[in-house]
Design a protein around this motif. Structure first.
Motif, PDB file in Angstrom:
ATOM      1  N   LYS A   9     -33.090   8.067  32.898  1.00  0.00           N
ATOM      2  CA  LYS A   9     -34.250   8.564  33.656  1.00  0.00           C
ATOM      3  C   LYS A   9     -34.039  10.002  34.120  1.00  0.00           C
ATOM      4  N   GLU A  10     -32.820  10.338  34.521  1.00  0.00           N
ATOM      5  CA  GLU A  10     -32.521  11.707  34.947  1.00  0.00           C
ATOM      6  C   GLU A  10     -32.638  12.685  33.778  1.00  0.00           C
ATOM      7  N   ALA A  11     -32.160  12.281  32.612  1.00  0.00           N
ATOM      8  CA  ALA A  11     -32.261  13.130  31.424  1.00  0.00           C
ATOM      9  C   ALA A  11     -33.727  13.351  31.048  1.00  0.00           C
ATOM     10  N   PHE A  12     -34.522  12.274  31.170  1.00  0.00           N
ATOM     11  CA  PHE A  12     -35.957  12.394  30.887  1.00  0.00           C
ATOM     12  C   PHE A  12     -36.610  13.380  31.859  1.00  0.00           C
ATOM     13  N   ALA A  13     -36.314  13.243  33.146  1.00  0.00           N
ATOM     14  CA  ALA A  13     -36.902  14.124  34.170  1.00  0.00           C
ATOM     15  C   ALA A  13     -36.503  15.583  33.937  1.00  0.00           C
ATOM     16  N   GLY A  19     -27.964   8.976  28.089  1.00  0.00           N
ATOM     17  CA  GLY A  19     -28.876  10.005  28.560  1.00  0.00           C
ATOM     18  C   GLY A  19     -29.004  11.193  27.628  1.00  0.00           C
ATOM     19  N   VAL A  20     -28.572  11.058  26.400  1.00  0.00           N
ATOM     20  CA  VAL A  20     -28.696  12.138  25.423  1.00  0.00           C
ATOM     21  C   VAL A  20     -30.072  12.047  24.772  1.00  0.00           C
ATOM     22  N   TRP A  21     -30.821  13.154  24.837  1.00  0.00           N
ATOM     23  CA  TRP A  21     -32.137  13.197  24.195  1.00  0.00           C
ATOM     24  C   TRP A  21     -31.950  13.160  22.685  1.00  0.00           C
TER      25      TRP A  21
END
Length: 154
Positions: A32-36, A74-76
């Motif tokens: 979620k942090e990576a998305f934000a 968390g890797v896009w």
């Protein structure tokens, strides 16, 4: 009999909602942090577990529906959105006309990965369906038949 049917339908809807809520709550914080960080202006996303190692967020940006995939760490990985065939550049249309003339375009997406930006097509001729990926210059990067059971899993 009507009551049993109503109860069954209510139960199925409840299970679907519970599963969706569970997915929303089970998204790792790092994802979620990576998305934000990647999409700071997006306030709402619907999350699904894409695989054992991957999460997919569906969201709207500038009135366009997008999906973005992230690893459990968390890797896009990828962002996709559909576009209309009429919005394709001439060089891409020319490649499709010369290489896949008898095929109808079913879906067009723009896919962005760490390797670049690509056009992804689902094309069809009679009973044959293919996935075709072109780079922005029109070079064919992938041409693969789509099996019927693959379609059902999407």
């Amino acid at each position: 009999m009507k009551n049993v049917t109503k109860l069954l339908v209510a139960f199925i809807v409840f299970c679907m909602l519970a599963f969706t809520c569970a997915n929303q709550n089970n998204v790792p914080k790092i994802v979620k942090e990576a998305f934000a960080k990647k999409f700071p202006n997006v306030k709402e996303a619907h999350w699904d577990k894409e695989s054992e190692t991957e999460w997919e967020a569906e969201f709207k940006m500038n009135k366009v529906e997008y999906s973005a995939n992230f690893s459990n760490e968390g890797v896009w990985l990828e962002t996709e959105h559909e576009i209309k065939t009429k919005d394709l550049p001439k060089n891409i249309i020319d490649v499709l006309k010369s290489q896949f003339l008898e095929y109808d375009i079913e879906d067009v997406e723009i896919s962005e990965t760490s390797k670049g930006v690509f056009y992804e097509f689902e094309i069809e001729k009679d009973e044959t369906k293919m996935e075709v990926v072109l780079d922005m210059d029109g070079k064919i990067l992938k041409k693969a038949l789509i099996e019927e059971n693959e379609e059902e899993n999407d």
